[in-house]
Design a protein around this motif. Sequence first.
Motif, PDB file in Angstrom:
ATOM      1  N   VAL A  90      -4.385   4.029  -2.879  1.00 29.87           N
ATOM      2  CA  VAL A  90      -5.689   4.346  -2.306  1.00 29.87           C
ATOM      3  C   VAL A  90      -5.807   5.864  -2.275  1.00 29.87           C
ATOM      4  O   VAL A  90      -4.995   6.541  -1.644  1.00 29.87           O
ATOM      5  CB  VAL A  90      -5.834   3.766  -0.883  1.00 29.87           C
ATOM      6  CG1 VAL A  90      -7.178   4.146  -0.286  1.00 29.87           C
ATOM      7  CG2 VAL A  90      -5.651   2.252  -0.897  1.00 29.87           C
TER       8      VAL A  90
ATOM      9  N   ASP B  84       1.327   3.801   3.063  1.00 31.08           N
ATOM     10  CA  ASP B  84       0.799   3.135   4.254  1.00 31.08           C
ATOM     11  C   ASP B  84      -0.576   3.709   4.617  1.00 31.08           C
ATOM     12  O   ASP B  84      -1.430   3.824   3.750  1.00 31.08           O
ATOM     13  CB  ASP B  84       1.787   3.222   5.423  1.00 31.08           C
ATOM     14  CG  ASP B  84       3.070   2.435   5.143  1.00 31.08           C
ATOM     15  OD1 ASP B  84       2.987   1.391   4.464  1.00 31.08           O
ATOM     16  OD2 ASP B  84       4.141   2.870   5.599  1.00 31.08           O
TER      17      ASP B  84
ATOM     18  N   ARG C  85      -8.933   2.815  -5.803  1.00 31.61           N
ATOM     19  CA  ARG C  85      -8.378   1.672  -5.067  1.00 31.61           C
ATOM     20  C   ARG C  85      -7.701   0.818  -6.129  1.00 31.61           C
ATOM     21  O   ARG C  85      -8.178  -0.237  -6.503  1.00 31.61           O
ATOM     22  CB  ARG C  85      -9.450   0.851  -4.352  1.00 31.61           C
ATOM     23  CG  ARG C  85     -10.326   1.625  -3.392  1.00 31.61           C
ATOM     24  CD  ARG C  85      -9.566   1.945  -2.111  1.00 31.61           C
ATOM     25  NE  ARG C  85     -10.367   2.615  -1.129  1.00 31.61           N
ATOM     26  CZ  ARG C  85     -10.478   3.929  -1.009  1.00 31.61           C
ATOM     27  NH1 ARG C  85      -9.887   4.727  -1.856  1.00 31.61           N
ATOM     28  NH2 ARG C  85     -11.179   4.468  -0.043  1.00 31.61           N
TER      29      ARG C  85
ATOM     30  N   GLY D 185      -2.051   6.654   2.479  1.00 30.32           N
ATOM     31  CA  GLY D 185      -2.468   6.397   1.108  1.00 30.32           C
ATOM     32  C   GLY D 185      -1.788   7.353   0.139  1.00 30.32           C
ATOM     33  O   GLY D 185      -0.696   7.863   0.401  1.00 30.32           O
TER      34      GLY D 185
ATOM     35  N   LYS E 282       0.851  -1.195   0.000  1.00 28.27           N
ATOM     36  CA  LYS E 282       0.000   0.000   0.000  1.00 28.27           C
ATOM     37  C   LYS E 282       0.884   1.240   0.000  1.00 28.27           C
ATOM     38  O   LYS E 282       1.639   1.488   0.940  1.00 28.27           O
ATOM     39  CB  LYS E 282      -0.935   0.025   1.205  1.00 28.27           C
ATOM     40  CG  LYS E 282      -1.870   1.221   1.178  1.00 28.27           C
ATOM     41  CD  LYS E 282      -2.826   1.231   2.344  1.00 28.27           C
ATOM     42  CE  LYS E 282      -3.679   2.479   2.308  1.00 28.27           C
ATOM     43  NZ  LYS E 282      -4.485   2.627   3.524  1.00 28.27           N
TER      44      LYS E 282
ATOM     45  N   TYR F 259      -0.419  -0.770  -4.369  1.00 29.16           N
ATOM     46  CA  TYR F 259      -1.841  -0.542  -4.102  1.00 29.16           C
ATOM     47  C   TYR F 259      -1.996   0.941  -3.770  1.00 29.16           C
ATOM     48  O   TYR F 259      -1.549   1.409  -2.732  1.00 29.16           O
ATOM     49  CB  TYR F 259      -2.284  -1.433  -2.951  1.00 29.16           C
ATOM     50  CG  TYR F 259      -3.712  -1.264  -2.508  1.00 29.16           C
ATOM     51  CD1 TYR F 259      -4.752  -1.117  -3.411  1.00 29.16           C
ATOM     52  CD2 TYR F 259      -4.020  -1.293  -1.160  1.00 29.16           C
ATOM     53  CE1 TYR F 259      -6.062  -0.982  -2.979  1.00 29.16           C
ATOM     54  CE2 TYR F 259      -5.331  -1.165  -0.713  1.00 29.16           C
ATOM     55  CZ  TYR F 259      -6.340  -1.008  -1.628  1.00 29.16           C
ATOM     56  OH  TYR F 259      -7.643  -0.874  -1.200  1.00 29.16           O
TER      57      TYR F 259
END
Length: 173
Positions: free
Chosen positions: A62, A34, A95, A37, A31, A60
């Motif tokens: 976000v 962390d 996402r 995002g 991510k 990833y």
Amino acid sequence: MHDHGGGIRCFPAAAVLAAAMLTCAAGDLIKVGDKAGWTPDVNYTHWAAHRHFFVGDWLYFVFDKRYYNVLEVKKANYERCDDGEFMKNVTRGGRDVYNLTEARSYYFLSSGGYCFHGMKLSIHVRRSPPPPPPSPSPDVKSAKGGASPESGRDRAAALFMAVLISIFILRLL
């Protein structure tokens, strides 16, 4: 399977998702940023400096897609925060996952001036992680009560990544 006349058989979406989960379980899901995002005023250079990235890993992202996006760019564009000639728009729904398929440097930024507020990421991807430590003998494993916490985390991360990829695939259908 469902028969849609004419002898053509279509696999239900669950079969497609299961196949995606099996084929995409290699690599780690990382991510970006962390807990913060993908958002302004985060030092992604500092964040990336404390991580290792390998071929097969997934980033990833976000973020709020109403304001931000994720563009893969060349190094010169990254350095100038120039989104004019991006290589790939990673943005799908806020996402979003991106598979690191090659050992090379990758450069990402958010357009609309947000790059100037820190929304830019540069990482270097290596071929493969170092070999894992030798696993304990079966007797040691059974004495400890089964699988290690690391294997549970690995399975959970792989399942989480597979779910994200499945959602992405369903959006394409």
